[in-house]
Design an enzyme around this catalytic site. Structure first.
Site, PDB file in Angstrom:
ATOM      1  N   HIS A 146       0.956  -1.421  -0.060  1.00 38.05           N
ATOM      2  CA  HIS A 146       0.034   0.059  -0.060  1.00 38.05           C
ATOM      3  C   HIS A 146       0.781   1.204  -0.008  1.00 38.05           C
ATOM      4  O   HIS A 146       1.990   1.101   0.569  1.00 38.05           O
ATOM      5  CB  HIS A 146      -0.844  -0.031   1.148  1.00 38.05           C
ATOM      6  CG  HIS A 146      -2.019   1.013   1.190  1.00 38.05           C
ATOM      7  ND1 HIS A 146      -1.676   2.287   1.379  1.00 38.05           N
ATOM      8  CD2 HIS A 146      -3.313   0.860   0.661  1.00 38.05           C
ATOM      9  CE1 HIS A 146      -2.859   3.039   1.181  1.00 38.05           C
ATOM     10  NE2 HIS A 146      -3.882   2.127   0.692  1.00 38.05           N
ATOM     11  N   GLU A 184      -4.176   1.917  -7.256  1.00 45.04           N
ATOM     12  CA  GLU A 184      -4.650   3.199  -6.517  1.00 45.04           C
ATOM     13  C   GLU A 184      -3.773   4.409  -6.646  1.00 45.04           C
ATOM     14  O   GLU A 184      -2.520   4.611  -6.339  1.00 45.04           O
ATOM     15  CB  GLU A 184      -4.381   2.592  -5.001  1.00 45.04           C
ATOM     16  CG  GLU A 184      -5.159   1.835  -4.422  1.00 45.04           C
ATOM     17  CD  GLU A 184      -5.559   1.727  -2.950  1.00 45.04           C
ATOM     18  OE1 GLU A 184      -6.591   1.516  -2.682  1.00 45.04           O
ATOM     19  OE2 GLU A 184      -4.587   2.174  -2.255  1.00 45.04           O
TER      20      GLU A 184
HETATM   21  P1  13P Z   1      -9.634   6.092   0.031  1.00 48.11           P
HETATM   22  O1  13P Z   1     -10.900   5.492  -0.301  1.00 48.11           O
HETATM   23  O2  13P Z   1      -9.960   6.811   1.504  1.00 48.11           O
HETATM   24  O3  13P Z   1      -9.299   7.128  -0.974  1.00 48.11           O
HETATM   25  O4  13P Z   1      -8.369   5.216   0.342  1.00 48.11           O
HETATM   26  C1  13P Z   1      -7.913   4.338  -0.659  1.00 48.11           C
HETATM   27  C2  13P Z   1      -7.031   3.429  -0.165  1.00 48.11           C
HETATM   28  O5  13P Z   1      -6.011   3.933   0.029  1.00 48.11           O
HETATM   29  C3  13P Z   1      -7.477   2.107   0.227  1.00 48.11           C
HETATM   30  O6  13P Z   1      -6.516   1.255   0.129  1.00 48.11           O
END
Ligand code: 13P
Length: 256
Positions: free
Chosen positions: A97, A167
């Site tokens: 992450h 992401e």
């Molecule tokens: P948000 O949905 O708060 O932007 O977070 C995304 C995330 O990092 C999920 O792993």
């Protein structure tokens, strides 16, 4: 490209909430709202400390960890291994992450964790994504490198077990001056990721699920699922709100 119909919705609670009581309440609330769900895979990744308690509440909601160490057992102070998680009944683990990468996690380390998690029997959710976009589109190269280095040496036979979460850091709710990504942004990257996976795993790549995460909410979830080229969503902030998270699950269950 063979597309999976049923979706997977993952909630990453990050370092929330502050007490186990709040965690139980939220989990119970989500459980109540998703009792009708048949097709959609639901996963919640709470802080490690809460896993054991939450495990007893629902069979329908799968549990995941937010990290796992690569070794199985031994002198690694502060770490929890993939093997331990598996033995405790945990099925999924988020790895790489961006918030962990900010703390110094490298592709090399993520690679060791991916391999450790796969051999322990967990489903790794590998997060990739760029911190910003540039006119030269070099962010594609960055994501390619993340994929290649994090999946280095992973055998084809394990490919179908892996989930890739795109992401874009610039769209995550905790990023300062963040801005929204669109389903088009998601789609073009999902196609690119699929191509990189094909080059690595051949036809097996079609079995790898690609999901999108970055401030997904109950208002844009349908658009991302319909037009973002993905098989599911990884939600952070919205997953902390039982009502919003249940709505996202509802969308996935009723539209695909
Ligand atoms: P948000 O949905 O708060 O932007 O977070 C995304 C995330 O990092 C999920 O792993």
């Amino acid at each position: 490209m063979q597309k999976k119909k049923d979706k997977i919705i993952i909630g990453n609670w990050k370092m929330n909430p502050l007490t186990i009581k709040e965690a139980e309440k939220s989990f119970e609330d989500i459980k109540k709202s998703v009792s009708y769900v048949r097709k959609t895979t639901i996963v919640i990744c709470p802080p490690l400390l809460y896993l054991e308690k939450l495990k007893k509440i629902s069979r329908k909601i799968n549990l995941g960890a937010q990290d796992a160490f690569w070794g199985d057992v031994g002198a690694f102070t502060g770490e929890v291994s993939a093997e331990m998680l598996y033995n405790a009944g945990i099925k999924y683990v988020i790895l790489g992450h961006s918030e962990r990468r900010t703390l110094g996690e490298t592709n090399e380390l993520v690679n060791k964790k991916i391999k450790g998690s796969l051999s322990a029997g967990l489903t790794p959710v590998l997060c990739v994504g760029e911190s910003m976009r540039d006119e030269n589109h070099s962010y594609f190269n960055l994501v390619k490198t993340q994929l290649e280095e994090c999946l280095n040496g992973v055998k084809k036979t394990f490919a179908s077990k892996i989930i890739i979460a795109y992401e874009p850091i610039w769209a995550i709710s905790s990023t300062l001056n963040r801005h929204d990504a669109t389903s088009v942004d998601s789609r073009e990257m999902a196609i690119f990721i699929r191509k990189v996976l094909y080059d690595k795993f051949g036809a097996e790549a079609s079995r790898i699920r690609i999901i999108y995460g970055g401030s997904v909410n109950e208002k844009d979830a349908l658009d991302f699922l319909n037009n973002g080229g993905v098989d599911g969503l990884l939600s952070g902030r919205a997953s902390l709100n039982a009502k919003k998270f249940a709505e996202i699950i509802n969308i996935a269950e009723n539209n695909f």
